[in-house]
Design a protein around this motif. Structure first.
Motif: not given
Ligand code: SF4
Ligand code: SF4
Length: 339
Positions: A123-127, A164-167
């Protein structure tokens, strides 16, 4: 109000997952493309047409998803789409990483393509960029906005992993802001690059999230997203001992086609030369024994045989050695749609 259903397997619809090339501009950490097994070639348009025709009349309904590699790198993708439409495919989808090469949005009409499906894994660019490569987040978001503005139905594919589950709880707002109409959640498979991902160092012990975490997060999030008017599809993954296990290889009509001519019935078999069919001079022929179909009828208490073989990390056993639950066919999906 929403409608939740398990999408039953059926032989009345033929679904083809058509990899028209394996070349890609990205190098995602979890890419399942395995050029040794899937080939390095790009199919000429005439071959694509012939192979589409081979499946068009197999059942009452035929659906095609164009895949790669990155399928928009194929300069004739728009002509392949037009041919699928002409040949009678009911649903046509292009899966893309968002770079939308070769002006595909200008060369196809919204009426020719049912969905343009974008892959985003954070969901974030970083991830996302850690998993899919620098710049891929912005390119994908821009691609979705462009497709929506041009009147295409868009969907988004999110491959859930321990990275990536945490976001995941933030995706609902992003989907609504972008205007996508369908959301596909996938489980990262222990195949392709992920099967060798010890080298990547980005995943914790297991790239797949635990059963408890999956069941705690995914079904509830899917319901919330569906309530906002987006159709959500996610793999069922776990069956309790009372639920019936079915192998899609026996009870559905799915074909996973690669540019080297291999045709598989099971996506978990794609890393191995066990395909049950292949194209030879544009004729679809059965392969000899032993092949994937020899696995489909095997009955084990863990459910899917291929899951037991290649990703046993998602199984758990009672003290007496019996499994606590079964793993469903990876193609069994739950679908929630707004009513
Ligand atoms: S965009 Fe798809 S084909 Fe390309 S590297 Fe990523 S997962 Fe592989
Ligand atoms: S994933 Fe398992 S159950 Fe599904 S088609 Fe393959 S072998 Fe059969």
């Amino acid at each position: 109000m929403k409608d939740k259903k398990t999408v039953s397997f059926s032989k009345d619809a033929t679904n083809i997952f058509f990899h028209i090339l394996t070349n890609c501009n990205l190098k995602c950490r979890h890419c399942y493309i395995n050029k040794k097994e899937h080939g390095k070639n790009t199919l000429p348009l005439e071959t694509i047409k012939a192979w589409l025709e081979a499946f068009a009349g197999k059942s009452a309904t035929a659906n095609v998803i164009f895949l790669g590699g990155e399928p928009t790198l194929h300069q004739d993708l728009s002509l392949a789409v037009k041919h699928a439409k002409k040949t009678g495919y009911k649903s046509i989808t292009i899966d893309t990483n968002g770079y939308l090469f070769n002006g595909i949005l200008s060369k196809t009409e919204p009426g020719e393509v049912n969905y343009i499906s974008f892959s985003l894994d954070g969901v974030t660019r970083r991830t996302n960029d850690m998993l899919r490569g620098k710049g891929s987040y912005d390119k994908c978001i821009l691609g979705i906005k462009d497709a929506v503005a041009k009147g295409f139905n868009t969907s988004l594919i999110y491959t859930v992993s321990s990275a990536n589950i945490d976001e995941f709880d933030m995706i609902e707002d992003l989907l609504c802001d972008l205007g996508v109409v369908r959301f596909f959640i996938q489980v990262i498979g222990i195949r392709g690059k992920t099967a060798k991902s010890g080298s990547s160092g980005i995943y914790q012990e297991n790239p797949q999230v635990s059963r408890l975490k999956w069941l705690d997060i995914i079904p509830a999030a899917a319901e919330k997203i569906a309530r906002r008017g987006i159709t959500v599809t996610y793999p069922k993954v776990y069956l309790n001992q009372k639920e019936q296990f079915e192998c899609a290889g026996l009870v559905a009509d799915n074909y996973f086609i690669f540019p080297n001519g291999r045709v598989y019935r099971c996506p978990l078999c794609e890393d191995y030369p066990v395909h049950s069919m292949e194209f030879k001079e544009n004729m679809l022929v059965k392969t000899g024994k032993i092949n994937e179909t020899d696995l489909f009828g095997l009955s084990i208490p863990e459910g899917c045989v291929m899951n037991r073989l290649i990703q046993p990390g998602n199984l758990s056993y009672k003290k007496d050695g019996t499994p606590e639950y079964k793993i469903a066919c990876c193609l069994l999906k739950e679908e929630l749609s707004a009513m």
